[in-house]
Structure formats: structure tokens, C-alpha cells
Enzyme design. Structure first.
Site, short mmCIF file in Angstrom:
data_model
loop_
_atom_site.label_atom_id
_atom_site.label_comp_id
_atom_site.label_asym_id
_atom_site.label_seq_id
_atom_site.Cartn_x
_atom_site.Cartn_y
_atom_site.Cartn_z
N GLU A 228 -33.00 -72.01 26.66
CA GLU A 228 -32.22 -73.26 26.73
C GLU A 228 -30.76 -73.01 27.09
O GLU A 228 -30.16 -72.01 26.73
CB GLU A 228 -32.32 -74.01 25.39
N HIS A 254 -35.65 -67.34 22.96
CA HIS A 254 -36.41 -66.90 21.78
C HIS A 254 -37.84 -66.60 22.23
O HIS A 254 -38.56 -67.50 22.66
CB HIS A 254 -36.42 -68.00 20.71
N GLY A 369 -31.42 -73.58 15.02
CA GLY A 369 -31.85 -74.71 14.20
C GLY A 369 -33.15 -75.29 14.74
O GLY A 369 -34.24 -74.85 14.40
N HIS A 392 -34.22 -66.40 9.86
CA HIS A 392 -34.30 -66.27 11.32
C HIS A 392 -34.25 -67.63 12.00
O HIS A 392 -34.35 -67.71 13.22
CB HIS A 392 -35.55 -65.49 11.72
#
Length: 470
Positions: A228, A254, A369, A392
Site C-alpha cells: 500500500e 506485508h 493497524g 505485530h
């Protein structure tokens, strides 16, 4: 018709193990040695038991001998009555199943200490958010299925207004230079030093994974994996990169070691279960001694998978940074789903962090988040009670099944609109409402990390939905 029968009691008396060999021995004696006296039959069976290898090729007695030569299943390893010390952060909003799983882990014979992070939820073996220090042993399911799953944040020199006013360009490059999903591969393969590693030749099981690894290099998985664009705000004037406090365009990803890591995890978990049988409720915590060939093999394969995951991120970032004509100003990255050799109270231990971020003193990390909530750039405080670890992420509030059944597309669209986020792919199982409040999680770990910046997502790409890889 034979009248001689040898029963199980007699076999036990002469030392036969209580196993399938009982029935085999009784059948052989009844069928072939019915003319023997009981004493003669017992004497014969005693000879076979004393040296089964000598009778392995015998046309009649070989059936008994070969069964005796089968290694006996190892005895179930008992857990400790009393757990080793462990800490729980944010216990009031951690589900009971996760706490029970940690309670099992800290009773392992090899356990030294444990900790549970505030984003914890139930998994397999160790809970997600579970940390365990072990004595010279590694637990494949304590590392997790997606070995070396990690975060990588690149802070760039692009003006923030270009992201806010020309989102289309950022979206186009994200679509062009990322690829998602189980089995996803690039047609054109990239060269990388990680593919030249000796483990691909020296470890038989890993050797067969080379082609998969080469094809999936630079791709992302499914589930909660993402790439992102967003805005990073550096708040600490004493930051490690000497950047002026303020806002920057940033790229956050991620994902982990893809199919290679998953297959390594599956193979060595099964091996650990065979070598180290534990009680049923703790069977996923089976471990490998690092002084054994199997333990060393897994350790090497795990480290290879971690480095491979890192290479995947670096390739994704390189492609996107070049496509945007940007310059890298700073980078923060960290593994989770991994095991490290670290010192604890003066002794080297193996620290497993399954869904937990390393937070040694001065160690940087990024804690995300959700697709609409900020992530935090953090600096570890080296807290011993947490085994120098932090969460994490925000952690799941709902299971994937519950999220899909209770969150609607309309709700997700409204949340994205309110936060000014463009989503490419993704599913209701990854909707913001499926996650805990990241601010609550961060408040529970102020003793573990200090915040030096944050990241707000703006253009998010994920797989189109499906099972997670970690």
C-alpha cells in the site's frame, strides 16, 4: 488341527512388546508349530525376540521378526506441572483460547519463558502474538506456517500532494508491479542472491522447492498480505535517518516466504510430531532439538525462508520506487513468524515470535493497524518481561468466518470512503471491523516500544480474498 495356542499373557511374560506382533506371533505358532509343546514354542519365540535380525529372512518366522524390528513409537512426552514465568500484555481483551495455548507452551520441557502480546488471538501451537523462549530447541509451529512473514516500510522523497492529487498514477503502478494470491508467479523471473544460496543444493527437501521459490520471488500472498501507498509522519526529531519531522509519501508491504515457506513449515512440523509426541492438546508444539540433524536442517531452511521473504519485499519496493522515479530516504523492516538465538538472563535461548515484532533496545519496527487505521513506526525498549517483543499489528477481533457473516460490503465501502482509502482486491474477512482497535493495542505496550512515527494507508492492494498464508 492344531491344539497349541499361545496367549498374550505368555508373550508378555517372555518380554514381547504389547503391539501388533502379539497377533502375528500367535497366528504363526498356531498355523505352523501346532505340533510343538508349549515349552518348545516359548523357547522358539524367545530366540526370535533375542535376535530378530537373524530371523528376518526366515520364510515363516520372518513375519514375527520383521514386526519386532519396526521401531517402537516414542512415548508421549509429558508437560511440566508448573509453567515457566510468562507475561501477558492487554490480557483483558485477549481471547481465552490464546491464553490457554500459551499456558500449554510454557509447560513444555524445553520452555524457558513466555509472553503474550496485546494483539494475540488463537492459532496453531503458539497463539498468534505468542512469544516463547526455548532451551536449544525450535518449534516449527511456534514459528508459524508463513516463515519470515514481515513488514517493510520505505519512506520516499515524493511530494505528499502527488499522492493526494494524482492517486491514479500510484494505483496504476501498484497494479502493474505487484502480484497476489496463492500460487501467484511472475512470467519473467528475476535473479537474486537468495536463489544462489547453498541450502537449495544441500538440503534435499529444500532442493525440490527451488523452482517454486524462483517463480514466486517478488510476489505477495493472500489473506492479510498487502502492498500500500500512504503517508508516513515522522514525529521524533532524533530519528535514526536524520529526517526532518513531517509528512512523506511511503510504501508499506506485508507478506512472507510464499509457497516455499509453507511447505518447509508443513514438512518439519510433521517430522517434529513424529520425533517429539506431545499430549493431544499440545501436539502442535512438537519441537526439534538443535543438536540433531533434523533440528539443524529446519534451522537452516527457516533462515533461508526468512531471507527469501526479505528479498521478495525488496524486489517489490525496488520496482515501485523505480516506476515512480523516487529516491529512498529511509527504510524500516522487521520479521515476525521466526525464531532467533538471543540472550535471556545470561543464557542463549531460542526466542520464537509467532506474530510478534522484535523490540530489543533501539530496534526499529513497524506495527500496522488495518486498511483504514494507522500503523506505527516504533523503537524497541528492550523489555525483558516481553522477551524484547511487541505486537505485530492490531490483531484479529473476529475470525474470518465471523467477519464475512457479520460485515457487509456496504459497511466496508462506507469505511473506506470516510478514511479516503482506495482498496484494490481484499475481502470482508480483512475489513477494518475484523480487527482490534490499534490505539488500544498500542496503549497496552507503552512499556515495550516508543512511537517515533506513523503511517496512514491511502491506496491498498490485497489478494481478492481467500485463506491466509500465515
Amino acid at each position: 488341527m492344531s491344539s497349541l495356542k499361545i496367549n498374550g499373557k505368555k508373550l508378555l511374560e517372555i518380554g514381547y512388546p504389547q503391539s501388533p506382533v502379539f497377533r502375528i506371533a500367535m497366528d504363526v505358532i498356531e498355523k505352523h508349530y501346532g505340533h510343538y509343546t508349549e515349552e518348545e514354542a516359548i523357547a522358539l519365540l524367545t530366540k526370535v525376540l533375542a535376535d530378530p535380525a537373524a530371523y528376518a529372512d526366515d520364510a515363516i518366522l520372518g513375519e514375527i521378526a520383521q514386526e519386532l524390528l519396526v521401531p517402537a513409537a516414542p512415548a508421549v512426552i509429558a508437560l511440566r506441572e508448573t509453567p515457566v514465568p510468562y507475561s501477558v500484555y492487554g490480557e483483558s481483551y485477549i481471547e481465552e483460547g490464546a491464553v490457554k495455548q500459551l499456558n500449554n507452551a510454557v509447560r513444555l520441557p524445553v520452555a524457558v519463558a513466555g509472553s503474550l502480546m496485546p494483539d494475540a488471538h488463537q492459532g496453531y501451537g503458539l497463539p498468534i502474538g505468542g512469544v516463547l523462549a526455548a532451551d536449544n530447541a525450535v518449534i516449527p509451529y511456534g514459528v508459524g506456517v508463513d516463515i519470515g512473514c514481515r513488514m517493510c516500510l520505505s519512506v520516499l522523497d515524493l511530494p505528499v500532494q502527488t499522492l493526494l492529487m494524482n492517486e491514479t498514477s500510484y494505483t496504476k503502478q501498484l497494479m502493474t508491479f505487484t502480484k497476489f494470491g496463492a500460487g501467484a508467479e511472475w512470467k519473467k523471473r528475476e535473479a537474486d542472491p537468495v536463489l544462489e544460496r547453498s541450502e537449495f543444493k544441500e538440503i534435499k527437501f529444500v532442493r525440490n522447492l527451488f523452482d517454486k521459490a524462483a517463480g514466486q520471488l517478488g510476489t505477495s500472498g493472500s489473506g492479510n498480505h498487502f502492498v500500500e501507498w500512504g503517508i508516513a509522519t515522522i514525529t521524533d526529531p532524533q530519528n535514526e535517518w536524520q529526517l526532518a519531522p513531517g509528512e512523506y509519501v511511503a510504501l508499506l508491504s506485508h507478506s512472507g516466504s510464499r509457497g516455499m515457506g509453507a511447505q518447509i513449515a508443513g514438512h518439519y512440523t510433521q517430522l517434529a510430531k513424529e520425533i517429539c509426541p506431545l499430549p493431544e492438546h499440545a501436539k502442535h508444539l512438537a519441537y526439534l532439538d538443535l543438536d540433531t540433524e533434523e533440528g539443524q536442517e529446519y534451522w537452516l531452511a527457516m533462515n533461508l525462508a526468512g531471507d527469501y521473504a526479505s528479498a521478495c519485499h525488496h524486489l517489490i519496493h525496488k520496482r515501485l520506487i523505480n516506476a515512480m522515479g523516487a529516491t529512498l530516504l529511509a527504510r524500516v523492516e522487521n520479521h515476525h513468524n521466526f525464531a532467533w538465538k538471543e540472550m535471556y538472563q545470561g543464557k542463549e535461548v531460542i526466542v520464537h515470535r509467532k506474530g510478534a515484532t522484535p523490540a530489543g533496545k533501539g530496534v526499529l519496527g513497524i506495527i500496522p493497524g488495518s486498511m483504514t487505521a494507522p500503523g506505527f513506526i516504533v523503537r524497541g525498549k528492550g523489555e525483558e518481561g516481553s522477551l524484547q517483543s511487541a505486537s505485530h499489528g492490531a490483531g484479529r477481533l473476529m475470525s474470518r468466518t465471523k467477519a464475512k457473516s457479520s460485515i457487509t460490503n456496504e459497511v466496508l465501502k462506507q469505511q473506506l470512503l470516510e478514511h479516503g482509502v482506495t482498496l484494490i482486491g481484499g475481502g470482508l474477512d480483512e475489513a477494518p471491523g475484523a480487527y482490534k482497535n490499534i490505539d488500544t493495542v498500542m496503549a497496552a505496550q507503552t512499556a515495550l516500544v516508543e512511537v517515533i512515527g506513523q503511517f496512514v494507508p491511502k491506496v491498498v492492494r490485497m489478494a481478492d480474498g481467500g485463506p491466509p498464508e500465515d
